[in-house]
Motif scaffolding. Structure first.
Motif, mmCIF file in Angstrom:
data_model
loop_
_atom_site.group_PDB
_atom_site.id
_atom_site.type_symbol
_atom_site.label_atom_id
_atom_site.label_comp_id
_atom_site.label_asym_id
_atom_site.label_seq_id
_atom_site.Cartn_x
_atom_site.Cartn_y
_atom_site.Cartn_z
ATOM 1 N N VAL A 56 3.789 23.141 11.883
ATOM 2 C CA VAL A 56 4.568 23.515 10.501
ATOM 3 C C VAL A 56 3.928 24.744 9.780
ATOM 4 N N LEU A 57 2.700 24.856 9.786
ATOM 5 C CA LEU A 57 2.089 25.800 9.170
ATOM 6 C C LEU A 57 2.464 27.072 9.627
ATOM 7 N N TRP A 58 2.874 27.253 10.922
ATOM 8 C CA TRP A 58 3.509 28.821 11.048
ATOM 9 C C TRP A 58 5.070 28.527 11.362
ATOM 10 N N LEU A 59 5.543 27.500 11.449
ATOM 11 C CA LEU A 59 7.060 27.578 11.676
ATOM 12 C C LEU A 59 7.804 27.899 10.823
ATOM 13 N N MET A 60 7.402 27.243 9.557
ATOM 14 C CA MET A 60 8.220 27.654 8.162
ATOM 15 C C MET A 60 8.050 29.128 7.794
ATOM 16 N N PRO A 61 6.780 29.628 7.690
ATOM 17 C CA PRO A 61 6.926 31.155 7.451
ATOM 18 C C PRO A 61 7.595 31.989 8.455
ATOM 19 N N VAL A 62 7.768 31.667 9.662
ATOM 20 C CA VAL A 62 8.365 32.332 10.775
ATOM 21 C C VAL A 62 10.007 32.093 10.380
ATOM 22 N N GLN A 87 6.390 38.204 -7.779
ATOM 23 C CA GLN A 87 7.429 37.203 -7.473
ATOM 24 C C GLN A 87 7.104 36.787 -5.924
ATOM 25 N N LEU A 88 7.391 37.872 -5.013
ATOM 26 C CA LEU A 88 7.200 37.429 -3.524
ATOM 27 C C LEU A 88 6.042 36.846 -3.173
ATOM 28 N N GLY A 89 4.764 37.296 -3.838
ATOM 29 C CA GLY A 89 3.519 36.460 -3.765
ATOM 30 C C GLY A 89 3.730 34.896 -4.060
ATOM 31 N N ALA A 90 4.449 34.782 -5.173
ATOM 32 C CA ALA A 90 4.532 33.129 -5.677
ATOM 33 C C ALA A 90 5.344 32.326 -4.690
ATOM 34 N N ARG A 91 6.444 33.140 -4.206
ATOM 35 C CA ARG A 91 7.304 32.392 -3.386
ATOM 36 C C ARG A 91 6.674 32.200 -2.079
ATOM 37 N N VAL A 92 5.785 33.148 -1.615
ATOM 38 C CA VAL A 92 4.911 32.690 -0.313
ATOM 39 C C VAL A 92 4.004 31.702 -0.440
ATOM 40 N N LEU A 93 3.339 31.584 -1.632
ATOM 41 C CA LEU A 93 2.287 30.605 -1.809
ATOM 42 C C LEU A 93 3.064 29.314 -1.814
ATOM 43 N N LEU A 94 4.342 29.378 -2.543
ATOM 44 C CA LEU A 94 4.908 27.881 -2.647
ATOM 45 C C LEU A 94 5.561 27.583 -1.112
ATOM 46 N N LEU A 95 5.893 28.434 -0.482
ATOM 47 C CA LEU A 95 6.191 28.290 0.873
ATOM 48 C C LEU A 95 5.075 27.707 1.726
ATOM 49 N N LEU A 96 3.882 28.139 1.563
ATOM 50 C CA LEU A 96 2.792 27.676 2.208
ATOM 51 C C LEU A 96 2.266 26.656 1.876
ATOM 52 N N ALA A 97 2.482 26.160 0.481
ATOM 53 C CA ALA A 97 2.068 24.631 0.011
ATOM 54 C C ALA A 97 3.111 23.639 0.680
ATOM 55 N N LEU A 98 4.670 24.144 0.593
ATOM 56 C CA LEU A 98 5.241 23.310 1.232
ATOM 57 C C LEU A 98 5.220 23.064 2.644
ATOM 58 N N ALA A 99 4.908 23.858 3.454
ATOM 59 C CA ALA A 99 4.423 23.785 4.818
ATOM 60 C C ALA A 99 3.073 22.857 5.036
ATOM 61 N N LEU A 100 2.076 23.073 4.085
ATOM 62 C CA LEU A 100 1.032 22.308 4.127
ATOM 63 C C LEU A 100 1.369 20.821 4.036
ATOM 64 N N ALA A 101 2.376 20.457 2.757
ATOM 65 C CA ALA A 101 2.655 19.208 2.630
ATOM 66 C C ALA A 101 3.187 18.586 3.947
ATOM 67 N N LEU A 102 4.265 19.435 4.650
ATOM 68 C CA LEU A 102 5.120 18.921 5.883
ATOM 69 C C LEU A 102 4.070 18.911 7.028
ATOM 70 N N ALA A 103 2.928 19.409 7.092
ATOM 71 C CA ALA A 103 1.978 19.124 8.153
ATOM 72 C C ALA A 103 1.353 17.861 8.071
ATOM 73 N N ALA A 104 1.587 16.768 7.136
ATOM 74 C CA ALA A 104 0.944 15.672 7.040
ATOM 75 C C ALA A 104 -0.373 15.609 6.946
ATOM 76 N N PRO A 105 -1.032 16.240 6.083
ATOM 77 C CA PRO A 105 -2.304 16.083 5.824
ATOM 78 C C PRO A 105 -3.159 14.710 5.408
ATOM 79 N N SER A 106 -4.025 14.310 5.950
ATOM 80 C CA SER A 106 -4.770 13.154 5.586
ATOM 81 C C SER A 106 -6.183 13.307 5.635
ATOM 82 N N LEU A 107 -7.018 12.315 5.184
ATOM 83 C CA LEU A 107 -8.550 12.272 5.119
ATOM 84 C C LEU A 107 -8.797 11.290 6.075
ATOM 85 N N GLU A 108 -9.639 11.621 7.098
ATOM 86 C CA GLU A 108 -10.018 10.454 7.911
ATOM 87 C C GLU A 108 -11.484 10.159 7.566
ATOM 88 N N ALA A 109 -11.688 8.840 7.547
ATOM 89 C CA ALA A 109 -13.175 8.185 7.285
ATOM 90 C C ALA A 109 -13.975 8.833 8.537
#
Length: 434
Positions: A56-62, A87-109
């Motif tokens: 998702v990290l590269w599919l959403m930007p593409v 404005q474009l930079g802020a939108r890109v950062l928002l897009l990357l944050a959304l992509a990171l959330a959709l990548a299902a991040p989690s912490l592994e013990a």
């Protein structure tokens, strides 16, 4: 929003879809976080960041970045260039944050120690010598684990599973780790390797490194091998190491009936060939006995078979005399073989069941076929035909229920009342012949 921006959006979505469909599969990504960041994110200090869907990290930007750039360049608001870029930079950062959330991040013990599960095959295909060797292998593993001292977090946990046609966990003595391996009564030759692996995975401590040791003679049917391959691939994808161990059998030779096959459609009165798959480790001449419904097959009760070594198929004629289930069993008479040439007696026999269809029953009503050609043609196609005059049409629906088909041939309407017609349509299929 201009047509150009919409075109870029469509092109981006199409490119992302193609990349997702035809691109390589990306495994789970692991990152080690700095200690200061791990301390802020987790009270336990877990430092391994897991991205379950990293693509998702590269599919959403593409998919969306060309659209955002096109919108920024075609903006109708009269703003300085630096504000448009901001404005474009802020939108890109928002897009990357959304992509990171959709990548299902989690912490592994962090993994603390290992869990080793030993799965031992105790089916009837394992001879006594192999079972003793399997027991010795399992005890060696237990002895190595028990040699560890203390109650450290990184100690090795041990579990034991035995299986034949089903898998079960075997309790181990807390002090000595002693256990007993025994065959399951009535287990037969079946070996549920895949079920043993699934149970072994369920016994793993999720906070430890998982390892499964499969101890087996390797004997399995085609279905069991297919399930085993799928279960082993599942363990690999989930990061569980699988090791295999075996022991040489006392007798390597064997003869067996691998299966019995019947045609897909059977009819009453039909003579068909039952295909019997046999296998032998070497050349032998044996007698093959065939039974139909528990008694010797009348057309061919036995066949002298010359086994050349390897798989081969024997065809035996069988006649279906009655509708309903039919059971065909085949048995190789290996009594004259030495024990070294026939490893197991349990696989010298196989059986299968088929369903014999009864002859469809047809009611032919009318006087339109004085020569009887239609009735003869229907009977030639294995149909049971009852030819009756028009006056013999059953008045009640129960009289039509035995028939699969009712044919009216040149029947005047006065012989078929409205009530009889409705009963005929509800009780069976109706056809008209001129």
């Amino acid at each position: 929003m201009t047509r150009t921006a919409l075109l870029w959006l469509a092109l981006g979505l199409a490119a992302a879809a193609a990349l997702h469909r035809f691109g390589p599969d990306v495994p789970v990504l692991l990152f080690t976080l700095p200690e200061w960041l791990a301390a802020r994110l987790s009270e336990a200090g877990d430092r391994t960041l897991v991205l379950a869907r990293p693509s998702v990290l590269w599919l959403m930007p593409v998919a969306l970045l060309p659209f955002l750039v096109a919108v920024a360049r075609r903006s109708l608001v009269d703003l300085p260039a630096w504000q448009v870029v901001l404005q474009l930079g802020a939108r890109v950062l928002l897009l990357l944050a959304l992509a990171l959330a959709l990548a299902a991040p989690s912490l592994e013990a962090p993994r603390r120690g290992k869990t080793v599960v030993v799965a031992v095959d105790v089916s009837a295909s394992v001879d006594d010598g192999q079972l003793a060797a399997f027991t010795a292998m399992a005890r060696d593993v237990i002895r190595l684990v028990k040699a560890e001292t203390g109650d450290r977090d990184d100690r090795t946990r041990l579990r034991l599973v035995t299986y034949a046609d089903r898998a079960q966990a075997v309790p181990l003595s807390e002090e000595t780790g002693e256990f007993e391996l025994s065959r399951e009564p009535g287990g037969g030759l079946a070996s549920d390797h895949a079920g043993a692996l699934r149970l072994a995975e369920a016994l793993l401590d999720p906070d430890t490194e998982g390892r499964v040791v499969l101890v087996s003679d390797g004997a399995a049917s085609v279905a069991e091998r297919t399930d085993l391959i799928a279960a082993a691939e599942g363990l690999r994808r989930r990061g569980v190491a699988l090791h295999t161990r075996t022991a040489a059998p006392a007798a390597r030779g064997d003869v067996l009936v691998a299966g019995v096959h019947l045609p897909g459609e059977l009819r009453v009165g039909q003579t068909f060939d039952a295909a019997i798959d046999v296998w032998a480790s070497g050349p032998h001449t044996l007698k093959l006995y065939v039974e139909k419904d528990g008694v010797p097959n009348p057309l061919s009760p036995s066949v002298d078979v010359t086994l050349r070594g390897g798989p081969q198929q024997i065809k035996v004629p069988v006649r279906a005399n009655a509708p309903g289930p039919i059971v065909i069993a085949a048995r190789l008479d290996a009594a004259e073989l030495d024990a070294a040439d026939n490893r197991s007696l349990d696989n010298d026999r196989a059986a299968t069941v088929g369903e014999v269809r009864g002859r469809p029953r047809v009611l032919l009503v009318g006087e339109g076929d004085p020569s009887g050609a239609l009735a003869r043609a229907l009977r030639a196609d294995h149909l049971q035909v009852d030819a009756e005059a028009a006056s013999a049409i059953p008045a009640a629906a129960e009289g039509l229920q035995p028939y699969d088909l009712v044919i009216l041939s040149d029947v005047p309407s006065r012989h078929v009342s409205g009530r009889s017609s409705r009963r005929s349509r509800s009780g069976s299929r109706t056809a008209a012949a001129s």
